[in-house]
Each structure stands twice: as structure tokens, then as C-alpha cells.
Design an enzyme around this catalytic site. Structure first.
Site, PDB file in Angstrom:
ATOM      1  CE  LYS A   1      -3.745  -2.434   2.394  1.00 24.85           C
ATOM      2  NZ  LYS A   1      -4.766  -2.358   3.495  1.00 24.85           N
TER       3      LYS A   1
ATOM      4  CG  PHE B   1     -13.121   0.769   7.208  1.00 24.57           C
ATOM      5  CD1 PHE B   1     -12.643   0.189   6.046  1.00 24.57           C
ATOM      6  CD2 PHE B   1     -13.895  -0.006   8.061  1.00 24.57           C
ATOM      7  CE1 PHE B   1     -12.930  -1.133   5.722  1.00 24.57           C
ATOM      8  CE2 PHE B   1     -14.194  -1.336   7.748  1.00 24.57           C
ATOM      9  CZ  PHE B   1     -13.708  -1.892   6.578  1.00 24.57           C
TER      10      PHE B   1
ATOM     11  NE  ARG C   1      -6.188 -12.689   4.519  1.00 23.67           N
ATOM     12  CZ  ARG C   1      -6.981 -11.627   4.625  1.00 23.67           C
ATOM     13  NH1 ARG C   1      -6.843 -10.606   3.770  1.00 23.67           N
ATOM     14  NH2 ARG C   1      -7.897 -11.562   5.561  1.00 23.67           N
TER      15      ARG C   1
ATOM     16  CB  THR D   1      -7.199  -6.143   9.813  1.00 22.32           C
ATOM     17  OG1 THR D   1      -7.671  -7.248   9.039  1.00 22.32           O
ATOM     18  CG2 THR D   1      -7.540  -4.841   9.113  1.00 22.32           C
TER      19      THR D   1
ATOM     20  NE  ARG E   1      -2.142  -6.008   7.063  1.00 24.83           N
ATOM     21  CZ  ARG E   1      -3.283  -6.557   6.657  1.00 24.83           C
ATOM     22  NH1 ARG E   1      -3.854  -7.522   7.355  1.00 24.83           N
ATOM     23  NH2 ARG E   1      -3.863  -6.131   5.543  1.00 24.83           N
TER      24      ARG E   1
ATOM     25  CG  HIS F   1      -5.119  -6.483  -0.532  1.00 27.67           C
ATOM     26  ND1 HIS F   1      -6.325  -6.621   0.111  1.00 27.67           N
ATOM     27  CD2 HIS F   1      -5.154  -7.310  -1.610  1.00 27.67           C
ATOM     28  CE1 HIS F   1      -7.068  -7.486  -0.579  1.00 27.67           C
ATOM     29  NE2 HIS F   1      -6.391  -7.920  -1.624  1.00 27.67           N
TER      30      HIS F   1
HETATM   31  P1  DAT Z   1      -7.610  -7.130   5.437  1.00 26.90           P
HETATM   32  O1  DAT Z   1      -6.800  -6.105   4.685  1.00 26.90           O
HETATM   33  O2  DAT Z   1      -6.863  -7.634   6.636  1.00 26.90           O
HETATM   34  O3  DAT Z   1      -8.159  -8.214   4.555  1.00 26.90           O
HETATM   35  P2  DAT Z   1     -10.286  -6.005   5.439  1.00 26.90           P
HETATM   36  O4  DAT Z   1     -10.460  -6.610   4.096  1.00 26.90           O
HETATM   37  O5  DAT Z   1     -11.312  -6.327   6.489  1.00 26.90           O
HETATM   38  O6  DAT Z   1      -8.853  -6.340   6.047  1.00 26.90           O
HETATM   39  O7  DAT Z   1     -10.261  -4.402   5.314  1.00 26.90           O
HETATM   40  C1  DAT Z   1      -9.602  -3.775   4.235  1.00 26.90           C
HETATM   41  C2  DAT Z   1      -8.764  -2.654   4.789  1.00 26.90           C
HETATM   42  O8  DAT Z   1      -9.602  -1.640   5.362  1.00 26.90           O
HETATM   43  C3  DAT Z   1      -7.828  -3.063   5.923  1.00 26.90           C
HETATM   44  O9  DAT Z   1      -6.608  -3.572   5.439  1.00 26.90           O
HETATM   45  C4  DAT Z   1      -7.644  -1.773   6.673  1.00 26.90           C
HETATM   46  C5  DAT Z   1      -8.990  -1.106   6.538  1.00 26.90           C
HETATM   47  N1  DAT Z   1      -9.857  -1.428   7.690  1.00 26.90           N
HETATM   48  C6  DAT Z   1     -10.552  -2.577   7.886  1.00 26.90           C
HETATM   49  N2  DAT Z   1     -11.264  -2.544   9.009  1.00 26.90           N
HETATM   50  C7  DAT Z   1     -11.026  -1.323   9.564  1.00 26.90           C
HETATM   51  C8  DAT Z   1     -11.475  -0.653  10.746  1.00 26.90           C
HETATM   52  N3  DAT Z   1     -12.337  -1.235  11.595  1.00 26.90           N
HETATM   53  N4  DAT Z   1     -11.006   0.586  10.988  1.00 26.90           N
HETATM   54  C9  DAT Z   1     -10.158   1.197  10.146  1.00 26.90           C
HETATM   55  N5  DAT Z   1      -9.698   0.634   9.006  1.00 26.90           N
HETATM   56  C10 DAT Z   1     -10.126  -0.606   8.719  1.00 26.90           C
HETATM   57 MG    MG Z   2      -9.540  -8.035   2.970  1.00 27.00          MG
END
Ligand code: DAT
Ligand code: MG
Length: 139
Positions: free
Chosen positions: A10, A58, A86, A92, A103, A120
Site C-alpha cells: 500500500k 472506513f 495472509r 488487520t 503488519r 493487502h
Molecule cells: P484485510 O486487509 O486484513 O483483509 P479487510 O479486508 O477487512 O482487512 O479491510 C480492508 C482494509 O480496510 C484493511 O486492510 C484496513 C482497513 N480497515 C478494515 N477494518 C477497519 C477498521 N475497523 N477501521 C479502520 N480501518 C479498517
Molecule cells: Mg480483505
């Protein structure tokens, strides 16, 4: 057939100079790198990529963050690479992501309304196929 996953480094990872460190972890694990490109994401790409999150609080800051600077899109390959990346990425939320993960080791909470968490990775075979087509449409 070789398993493939879509990884994004990212804009926070690019800006912080962590492209090499992140790619090194993928390579050190033993996965292949089949495609790799530094790109400025378009609004259409991000809307497609994050369609599952549209409407969540978000989502607007997430799309804004992802368009704020260049990112690296890459396709990693190898048996189990979807789950394996992953696992390398960690949870996350970078505050609770385990040490030893990308992370957990390299990320932190910056107090913003979106988590800047460096990478990602696709979460299923279906997501991987869909996402690879977004970032590498010619593939
Ligand atoms: P991941 O990237 O672990 O698959 P995700 O698909 O649930 O997570 O969410 C996509 C992105 O959005 C994640 O990398 C960071 C952001 N994000 C997710 N949940 C969030 C939250 N509760 N508050 C702030 N940012 C969030
Ligand atoms: Mg995701």
C-alpha cells in the site's frame, strides 16, 4: 495449476521505503513473484478492489489513502500462497498483529480513521482471480 495471490504494497509501505523489506519476506518464504508493478491506483480500480467494503465507515478514508500515492501490485505464486501470504501479513490491526508478521513488525496505529497496514493479500481463490484481473488486466 500454480496457486496465485494478489498482493498490494500500500502507499504507506512505498512511502516508508519498505518495498524491498516486504518483497524479501515473500521471497524468503519461498514464494515466486510472477508480476510486479509500481502503479498509481485509479478510482475505478479501488472501487472494484474494495467493493465488499462499500458503505462501511472506513471505506471513504480507505479509498482516499489507497489513492494518495503509488502502490506496488504483485502476483505471488506457490502452493498455499493465498493463506500463506495472509499469515505473513498478520491481522488487520497492526497494533495486535503478531510480531514476526509484516503488519506486526513494520506497522503501527497512526490514530487515523483507516488502518494503514502496509499490505493487502487476497483472502480466497475467488478473490485472488478477481483481484489479479483488476491490477493486471492483460494477464
Ligand atoms: P484485510 O486487509 O486484513 O483483509 P479487510 O479486508 O477487512 O482487512 O479491510 C480492508 C482494509 O480496510 C484493511 O486492510 C484496513 C482497513 N480497515 C478494515 N477494518 C477497519 C477498521 N475497523 N477501521 C479502520 N480501518 C479498517
Ligand atoms: Mg480483505
Amino acid at each position: 495449476m500454480t496457486e496465485r495471490t494478489l498482493v498490494l504494497i500500500k502507499p504507506d509501505g512505498v512511502e516508508r521505503g519498505l518495498i524491498g523489506a516486504i518483497v524479501a519476506r515473500i521471497e524468503a518464504k519461498g514464494y515466486g513473484i510472477e508480476r510486479l508493478e509500481l502503479v498509481q491506483a485509479t478510482g475505478d480500480q479501488l472501487a472494484a478492489h474494495y467493493a465488499e467494503h462499500e458503505g462501511k465507515p472506513f471505506y471513504p478514508p480507505l479509498v482516499e489513502f489507497m489513492a494518495a500515492g503509488p502502490l506496488v501490485a504483485l502476483v505471488a505464486t506457490g502452493h498455499g500462497v493465498i493463506q500463506g501470504f495472509r499469515s505473513l501479513a498478520g491481522q488487520t490491526d497492526p497494533t495486535t498483529a503478531a510480531p514476526g508478521t509484516i503488519r506486526g513488525d513494520l506497522g503501527r496505529d497512526w490514530g487515523l480513521n483507516v488502518q494503514k497496514n502496509l499490505v493487502h493479500g487476497s483472502d480466497s481463490e475467488e478473490s485472488a482471480a478477481r483481484e489479479i484481473a483488476i491490477w493486471f488486466p492483460e494477464a
